[in-house]
Enzyme design. Structure first.
Site, PDB file in Angstrom:
ATOM      1  N   ASP A 187       0.764  -1.037   0.000  1.00 40.17           N
ATOM      2  CA  ASP A 187       0.019  -0.052  -0.072  1.00 40.17           C
ATOM      3  C   ASP A 187       0.992   1.389  -0.047  1.00 40.17           C
ATOM      4  O   ASP A 187       1.320   1.635   1.065  1.00 40.17           O
ATOM      5  CB  ASP A 187      -0.803  -0.074   1.168  1.00 40.17           C
ATOM      6  CG  ASP A 187      -1.927   1.035   1.077  1.00 40.17           C
ATOM      7  OD1 ASP A 187      -1.717   2.172   0.441  1.00 40.17           O
ATOM      8  OD2 ASP A 187      -2.898   0.987   1.910  1.00 40.17           O
ATOM      9  N   HIS A 192       0.427   8.006   3.619  1.00 39.42           N
ATOM     10  CA  HIS A 192       0.933   7.631   4.893  1.00 39.42           C
ATOM     11  C   HIS A 192       2.646   7.761   4.892  1.00 39.42           C
ATOM     12  O   HIS A 192       3.382   7.142   5.622  1.00 39.42           O
ATOM     13  CB  HIS A 192       0.786   6.170   4.820  1.00 39.42           C
ATOM     14  CG  HIS A 192      -0.728   5.875   4.873  1.00 39.42           C
ATOM     15  ND1 HIS A 192      -1.488   6.141   5.660  1.00 39.42           N
ATOM     16  CD2 HIS A 192      -1.474   5.409   3.651  1.00 39.42           C
ATOM     17  CE1 HIS A 192      -2.770   5.721   5.284  1.00 39.42           C
ATOM     18  NE2 HIS A 192      -2.684   5.284   3.960  1.00 39.42           N
ATOM     19  N   ILE A 207      -0.607   9.894   8.186  1.00 43.77           N
ATOM     20  CA  ILE A 207      -1.074   8.975   9.169  1.00 43.77           C
ATOM     21  C   ILE A 207      -0.651   7.596   8.850  1.00 43.77           C
ATOM     22  O   ILE A 207      -0.063   7.240   7.884  1.00 43.77           O
ATOM     23  CB  ILE A 207      -2.496   9.148   9.083  1.00 43.77           C
ATOM     24  CG1 ILE A 207      -3.313   8.906   7.736  1.00 43.77           C
ATOM     25  CG2 ILE A 207      -3.001  10.690   9.535  1.00 43.77           C
ATOM     26  CD1 ILE A 207      -4.615   8.788   7.860  1.00 43.77           C
ATOM     27  N   GLY A 210      -4.744   2.398   7.943  1.00 42.69           N
ATOM     28  CA  GLY A 210      -5.675   1.687   9.008  1.00 42.69           C
ATOM     29  C   GLY A 210      -5.583   0.389   8.976  1.00 42.69           C
ATOM     30  O   GLY A 210      -5.872  -0.345   9.999  1.00 42.69           O
TER      31      GLY A 210
END
Length: 284
Positions: A187, A192, A207, A210
């Protein structure tokens, strides 16, 4: 053209995805295995330790099927900036091998009106070559802001926090470079890793994925409640509610109900970051 409600029931053609032992090891490190104690999780982080057979974290199944193997299905047009990963569930019929191959296909199982947006639910299965039943089944819900108003309500979710203190409270750490490790499992969303991209999205810094938080929590729950035995993993599900920043600690509150454990995860700033959690185990 808005969302295509007739996409419900559409399935993708089967696609073969394969993996090697090193990829399973990299994923385990990406979700924090061996982080606090390099000798504590050698079955997930090494392939050649004396007397230790390599094992695979069950949540790696979601990466193989949903993020590597699943073909995109056309659900109409929408602004991709308005899309967020809302819910995730992973079910395994047995332990994943250290290396192998799966035949993967996906189906749109529902598109529901949530008022402020639409919830698009899909199911992805991964079968080993020649197998009838899937080894991995994942269910994912994507929330698309601004696409509601079409009047199809979704099923009710009966999850509720028990009216008692948590039976177990677990702690999990993340590293400041956790997202940089995790992204190597596939990913590469710049949200991120790229500060400029994160700023445009309204965040002070990148961040954590998830699904990285999901994997960290799944690993901690497996170790604490099933002695780290992937063969006992049945299903892990939860709803993403707030972002986690790399380096933050997580607090996992668990309520036991037989082989089913309800859980809720709070971030370091007190926000609930993973909600409505359910972890189901098979009997030893």
């Amino acid at each position: 053209m808005p969302l295509d409600l007739n996409a419900v029931g559409k399935s993708s053609a089967p696609k073969t995805v394969s993996w090697k032992a090193d990829e399973a090891l990299l994923y385990a490190i990406g979700v924090g295995a061996g982080q606090d104690d390099p000798l504590a999780e050698l079955a997930f982080t090494t392939e050649n330790s004396d007397g230790v057979e390599q094992r695979v974290l069950p949540t790696f199944g979601a990466i193989l099927t949903q993020f590597r193997g699943a073909s995109k299905l056309d659900i109409g047009t929408f602004n991709p900036a308005m899309l967020v990963h809302a819910e995730q569930s992973t079910n395994l019929a047995g332990a994943l091998p250290a290396s192998g191959e799966l035949e993967v296909s996906s189906t749109i199982t529902g598109i529901y009106d949530k008022g402020s947006g639409a919830l698009v639910v899909s199911e992805t299965t991964g079968r080993e070559p020649g197998a009838g039943e899937p080894l991995v089944t994942t269910r994912s819900a994507l929330f698309i802001r601004g696409e509601g108003g079409f009047g199809i309500p979704g099923p009710r979710d009966e999850w509720a926090v028990p009216e008692r203190d948590a039976d177990v409270v677990l702690e999990a750490s993340t590293r400041p470079d956790q997202a940089l490790l995790y992204r190597l499992s596939g990913d590469h969303n710049p949200l991120h890793s790229d500060p400029a991209f994160a700023s445009r999205a309204g965040f002070p810094r990148p961040i954590l994925h998830g699904m990285c938080t999901y994997g960290v929590v799944g690993r901690v729950l497996l170790n604490a409640l099933a002695d780290g035995d992937p063969a006992r993993f049945d299903t892990l599900s939860g709803r993403f509610s707030k972002p986690v920043f790399p380096g933050e600690r997580l607090r996992i509150s668990v309520w036991n109900d037989g082989d089913r454990h309800l859980f809720r995860v709070n971030g370091e700033r007190g926000d609930v970051v993973l909600d409505r959690g359910s972890f189901v185990l098979r009997s030893a």
